[in-house]
Write a protein that holds these residues in place. Sequence first.
Motif, short mmCIF file in Angstrom:
data_model
loop_
_atom_site.label_atom_id
_atom_site.label_comp_id
_atom_site.label_asym_id
_atom_site.label_seq_id
_atom_site.Cartn_x
_atom_site.Cartn_y
_atom_site.Cartn_z
N PHE A 52 122.18 124.75 -26.96
CA PHE A 52 122.17 126.05 -26.27
C PHE A 52 123.57 126.40 -25.81
CE2 PHE A 52 118.16 124.00 -25.96
CZ PHE A 52 117.21 125.00 -26.05
N TRP A 53 123.88 127.69 -25.80
CA TRP A 53 125.11 128.20 -25.18
C TRP A 53 124.71 129.12 -24.04
CZ3 TRP A 53 130.13 127.06 -25.39
CH2 TRP A 53 130.59 126.29 -26.46
N TYR A 54 125.44 128.99 -22.92
CA TYR A 54 125.24 129.81 -21.73
C TYR A 54 126.58 130.41 -21.30
CZ TYR A 54 120.80 127.34 -21.22
OH TYR A 54 119.56 126.81 -21.43
N LYS A 55 126.50 131.57 -20.66
CA LYS A 55 127.66 132.20 -20.05
C LYS A 55 127.40 132.27 -18.56
CE LYS A 55 130.28 136.54 -20.11
NZ LYS A 55 130.41 137.88 -20.75
N LEU A 56 128.38 131.86 -17.77
CA LEU A 56 128.23 131.90 -16.32
C LEU A 56 128.69 133.26 -15.81
CD1 LEU A 56 127.17 129.64 -14.52
CD2 LEU A 56 129.51 129.14 -13.90
N GLN A 99 133.54 137.23 -31.83
CA GLN A 99 134.30 138.20 -32.61
C GLN A 99 134.81 139.33 -31.71
OE1 GLN A 99 134.98 137.75 -35.81
NE2 GLN A 99 133.68 135.94 -35.95
N ARG A 100 135.92 139.93 -32.08
CA ARG A 100 136.46 141.11 -31.40
C ARG A 100 136.42 140.94 -29.88
NH1 ARG A 100 132.74 142.44 -34.80
NH2 ARG A 100 131.33 143.37 -33.27
N LEU A 101 137.16 139.97 -29.39
CA LEU A 101 137.16 139.65 -27.96
C LEU A 101 137.45 140.87 -27.09
CD1 LEU A 101 139.00 136.28 -28.19
CD2 LEU A 101 136.83 136.62 -27.05
N GLN A 102 136.72 140.93 -25.98
CA GLN A 102 136.90 141.99 -25.01
C GLN A 102 137.23 141.36 -23.66
OE1 GLN A 102 133.16 144.10 -25.03
NE2 GLN A 102 133.32 144.60 -27.20
N LEU A 103 137.85 142.11 -22.81
CA LEU A 103 138.21 141.60 -21.49
C LEU A 103 136.97 141.11 -20.74
CD1 LEU A 103 140.55 141.12 -19.58
CD2 LEU A 103 140.22 143.43 -18.69
N SER A 104 135.84 141.76 -20.95
CA SER A 104 134.60 141.36 -20.28
C SER A 104 134.07 140.01 -20.76
CB SER A 104 133.52 142.43 -20.47
OG SER A 104 133.26 142.60 -21.85
N ASP A 105 134.62 139.48 -21.85
CA ASP A 105 134.21 138.15 -22.36
C ASP A 105 134.84 137.02 -21.56
OD1 ASP A 105 132.73 139.36 -24.40
OD2 ASP A 105 134.43 139.31 -25.78
N SER A 106 135.82 137.33 -20.74
CA SER A 106 136.48 136.30 -19.95
C SER A 106 135.47 135.73 -18.96
CB SER A 106 137.68 136.91 -19.21
OG SER A 106 138.38 135.91 -18.53
N ALA A 107 135.12 134.45 -19.14
CA ALA A 107 134.07 133.83 -18.34
C ALA A 107 134.07 132.33 -18.56
CB ALA A 107 132.70 134.41 -18.72
N VAL A 108 133.15 131.66 -17.89
CA VAL A 108 132.90 130.25 -18.12
C VAL A 108 131.74 130.15 -19.09
CG1 VAL A 108 132.16 128.08 -17.07
CG2 VAL A 108 133.72 129.59 -15.83
N TYR A 109 131.92 129.39 -20.17
CA TYR A 109 130.88 129.18 -21.18
C TYR A 109 130.57 127.70 -21.23
CZ TYR A 109 132.02 133.85 -22.82
OH TYR A 109 132.23 135.20 -22.89
#
Length: 128
Positions: A52-56, A99-109
């Motif tokens: 599983f992958w999670y985003k905090l 793909q196509r990283l966005q600023l909102s992707d900045s997180a703990v995974y």
Amino acid sequence: MFLYPLLFISALVGSRAEENVRQPTEDVMVVEGHPTTLTCLFDTTSPSPYLFWYKLANAKPIFMLRRDTFSPGETTTEFKDRFDAHLNVTGKSVPLTIQRLQLSDSAVYYCALRPTVTKVYSGPLQKL
């Protein structure tokens, strides 16, 4: 074009020492608009693991996707367009590609063996 950190941490999962995941890199610097891959290595005695992958987000884990050997897996609607992972049982890895990283992707995974989070409750639970 912006450089920003994309953070992720590892999670030790399972009650036995041979059941665990490792994310060898703690911080990743990426360029907005470009793809990146986050590494997840695992050890398990199971011949058919579930990863599983999670985003905090806001200190709460958000389920992103699940990969296993017997089905195509599952990806929540929010992550279907740009997030993907391929389970490599032989290589004992399940890298997450964004793909196509966005600023909102900045997180703990983080990745995990077995479902470590199934529901997040915001209020008190009541027994029936």
